[in-house]
Every structure is written in C-alpha cells, then in structure tokens.
Design an enzyme around this catalytic site. Structure first.
Site, short mmCIF file in Angstrom:
data_model
loop_
_atom_site.label_atom_id
_atom_site.label_comp_id
_atom_site.label_asym_id
_atom_site.label_seq_id
_atom_site.Cartn_x
_atom_site.Cartn_y
_atom_site.Cartn_z
N ASP A 139 0.85 -1.19 0.00
CA ASP A 139 0.00 0.00 0.00
C ASP A 139 0.89 1.24 0.00
OD1 ASP A 139 0.96 0.24 2.58
OD2 ASP A 139 -0.92 -0.29 3.54
N SER A 140 0.27 2.40 -0.13
CA SER A 140 1.05 3.63 -0.34
C SER A 140 1.44 4.33 0.94
CB SER A 140 0.23 4.60 -1.19
OG SER A 140 -0.88 5.08 -0.45
N GLY A 141 0.80 3.98 2.05
CA GLY A 141 0.98 4.71 3.30
C GLY A 141 -0.14 5.70 3.56
N ASP A 201 -8.26 -7.53 -0.03
CA ASP A 201 -7.40 -7.70 1.14
C ASP A 201 -8.17 -7.25 2.36
OD1 ASP A 201 -5.92 -5.07 2.55
OD2 ASP A 201 -6.89 -4.67 0.64
N CYS A 249 -7.65 -27.42 6.59
CA CYS A 249 -6.48 -26.72 7.12
C CYS A 249 -5.81 -27.55 8.21
CB CYS A 249 -6.88 -25.34 7.65
SG CYS A 249 -7.60 -25.34 9.32
N HIS A 252 -6.40 -21.24 10.33
CA HIS A 252 -7.74 -21.65 9.91
C HIS A 252 -8.45 -20.54 9.14
CE1 HIS A 252 -11.79 -23.26 9.86
NE2 HIS A 252 -12.18 -22.07 10.30
N CYS A 296 -7.79 -27.95 11.49
CA CYS A 296 -8.98 -28.82 11.44
C CYS A 296 -8.66 -30.25 11.06
CB CYS A 296 -10.00 -28.25 10.45
SG CYS A 296 -10.77 -26.71 10.97
N CYS A 339 -13.35 -28.43 6.53
CA CYS A 339 -12.10 -27.70 6.30
C CYS A 339 -10.90 -28.64 6.29
CB CYS A 339 -11.93 -26.63 7.38
SG CYS A 339 -10.44 -25.62 7.18
#
Length: 386
Positions: A90-92, A270, A310, A350, A313, A308
């Site tokens: 990101d730019s800040g 995001d 992951c 998770h 799990c 799930c």
C-alpha cells in the site's frame, strides 16, 4: 511488469489471470495482510501450503522499521521476509489518515511525527514511490488521501469529499511521474476516491483511466461508513473500471463481502479481518462464525469446521502417509482461555485457509459457469450457523 488475462465472465463476475514479476496470480483472489513484513502468526511455508498467491506489505510501517537501508541491503521485501511470490504494497495513505490530528496534510504531502520515535517526517507522493521501489513490490499503490466517512462525529460533506478526491487525483499524477523517473519495472495502480458520492467516484475514475494505469483500486471504503453505504459503492464503482485491467477493492472484508464483491466485478481483495479476528478467538467457517472462547466449546470434540482441510482442522500428512489429525474445539477453547500463543496461531491458519479456499471455490465456480448457484448456496450455508 503486469499482464492481465480475462478467462471467463458470468454476469459482472470475472475469472482472470494476473502475471507479475514474481509469479502468476489466479483471480479472484484474497491477499493476506503482512503489515511489518509478516502475516501475523503464520509462517511463509504455511501461507504457501494454504494457497496464498500474493500477500501485502505496508509501506508506512516498513519505512519506520526496519528502514530503507536494511531493505535495500536485502534487495527488497521478497528476500528479507523469504517470500518469493508476488507482493503488493500500500502507499501509506491509509496509515497517514489513521494518525488523525497527529498529521498535517498539504498539497505537497503529509507532515507527521513518527509513532515509533517521534521524529518529524514528511511523506509525499514521490517519497511513497521511492519507498515502494526499495521494497521492490510487484504492485505499487499510488499515494492517496483516504477520504474519511466522518471525523469526530462530523460526516464528510460532498465538498470535503471533492477536495480530498481532487488532491488524490493530483497526487496520482505525481506518483506516475516519479514511478517513471525511477524506472520501476513493477506495476503502479491508481486509487479511485470520492467518499460515499457516486458522481465523485465517477470523476475520480475518469481522470485515473485517462492516465492509463495498469490496474485500479477502489479506496475509501471500510473507513467507518455504515455497511449499506459500503455495499452501495461496491455495487457502483468496480463495474465502471476498465474491463481489461485488474480491479482491487481495498480493505474488504467479511466472507459475504468477498462473494458480493466478486459478483460486482472485483478481482483482488485484502483485509486484516481473518488474522485480527483470529487473535480475538473469532473463527470463520462454512456454516457461520464461531467464538471459540464461549463455554459451549469446552468439551466439544469436533474440529472448527468438519469440511475444512487446514492444519488446525485436519492435521497434516506424515512422511509415512499417515494423518496426524486436527485439533478439537475443546482444545482450542482451552488454549484461548489459557492465553497460549498457539491459540491465535492455529486460529489464523484456519481463518486464512478459509478465505483462500473460499476464493478457490469461487474461481472453480466461475470456470464451470455456475457462480450464481455457488453464491446462493454459500449464503444459505453461512446463514445455517455452527
């Protein structure tokens, strides 16, 4: 370097492929947030195993610590944090916005005191481009003035939103010029601002499209506005962006927001929500959200989400082919209650896996031409509850 290929569409929803200097990203995609050069509580290996294709770094915080001299020594963020896949920085601008009264905005840039050591600092569009060049991120974001929804109870007026939007537009021109001067081989995205006013969004968008950025983001959402206003802007702006360029909705959001955003033509998302919520014992599952601290989980032998795969799990496969097995809700409840650091680590694994797997399923549905059916079933499952 950026190449975007549109592979399939269903309504406004898009299935694409984004080629960057450090690899290929299949879209739509969720990008885990690594503010200080790390996704909190999760190793790069775990990120790869759960299917992360691109992660974020934070220009403002990395400028503060470790500083550009260290990052330059390592040739950028990839080697420093041992992540060889794409990175977006990101730019800040958002961090500067979050400083509130501690910063002073002018046409030239933003003056503020470092939250780390109190040093007087000056962040300009040119400085942001220079920092991101040192980070060597695959996608660089223009420095913008994040338009707040309200300040001290005062809701931003149309005139204030216009001033902010036009400042960001002028800064975009300076970012593009400095990016070119630096001969940065990566890709610079413009950011559409305009607050909660559709006509201002359209003005911002038109000006940025004329500058011909390789990609575009919708900023200034998830900044305290009512949910219905965020959804209104999400339904308005992304579809107006160029169809042949990647579209990024910044800072959004819940699983429902992601699926709704895809339906409006968004390619990149995001949000800190998966990891931040994980650190507070808030888990996302296919069948709704779960608060692991609640007493009802004290003796529950089930995993967080039986569907799930992951590590939390399902566990992992050993070298001999046997499976270790995952962790029970009772165990995770126990860790959370005891304040053990393993609790937020497993919860973060998770939640991120859930988000990334959700986007994989979205891509598969778009490939098969059944996204509308998928979105309908998704909403039903999430409403069912755990």
């Amino acid at each position: 370097m950026l190449h975007f290929e549109l592979l399939a569409t269903e309504g406004l929803a898009r299935r694409g492929r984004l080629t960057l200097r450090h690899g290929v990203v299949e879209t739509p995609i969720f990008m885990p947030v690594g503010t200080y050069g790390t996704v909190k509580g999760v190793t790069p290996r775990s990120l790869e195993e759960m299917g992360a294709q691109i992660i974020l770094g934070n220009t403002f915080h990395l400028w503060m610590r470790p500083g550009l001299d260290v990052l330059a020594q390592f040739g950028g963020l990839h080697r420093f944090e041992r992540w060889d896949r794409p990175i977006l920085t990101d730019s800040g601008g958002f961090q500067v916005w979050s400083l509130g009264e501690m910063r002073k905005i002018s046409e030239e840039g933003v003056r503020f005191a470092s939250p780390v050591n109190g040093d007087k600092l000056f962040l300009t569009p040119e400085t942001s481009m220079q920092i991101q060049a040192a980070l060597n991120s695959d996608i660089v974001m223009q420095f913008d003035e994040c338009t707040p929804y309200e300040t001290k109870g005062h809701v931003t007026t149309e005139a204030e939103a216009r001033f902010s939007m036009e400042l960001s537009r002028r800064w975009a021109v300076r970012c593009k010029a400095e990016f070119a001067r630096l001969e940065n081989p990566n890709a610079l995205f413009g950011i559409v601002q305009g607050g909660m006013f559709e006509h201002l969004r359209e003005e911002s968008l038109a000006a940025l499209v004329e500058m011909d950025f390789p990609g575009y983001a919708v900023g200034g959402v998830s900044v305290g506005e009512p949910k219905e206003d965020m959804l209104r802007i999400m339904a308005h702006t992304p579809r107006l962006l160029p169809a042949d360029k990647p579209r990024y909705l910044m800072g959004v959001g819940t699983p429902e927001d992601l699926v709704a955003g895809v339906a409006q033509g968004v390619d990149l998302f995001d949000c800190v929500m998966p990891t931040r919520n994980a650190r507070n014992g808030h888990l996302f599952t296919r069948f709704g959200d779960l608060k692991i601290r609640n007493a009802r989980h004290r003796g529950d032998e089930r995993p967080l989400d039986e569907s799930c795969t992951c590590y939390a799990c399902r566990g992992h496969t050993r070298p001999d082919g046997s499976v270790s097995g995952g962790f029970s809700r009772a165990y995770l409840h126990h860790l959370e209650r005891c304040g053990e650091m393993l609790a937020p680590m497993l919860a973060s694994i998770h939640n991120l896996h859930y988000y990334l797997n959700l986007m994989r399923e979205v891509r598969e549905a778009l490939d098969a031409g059944r996204f509308a059916d998928f979105a309908r079933q998704f909403r039903q499952d999430r409403a069912r509850g755990v």
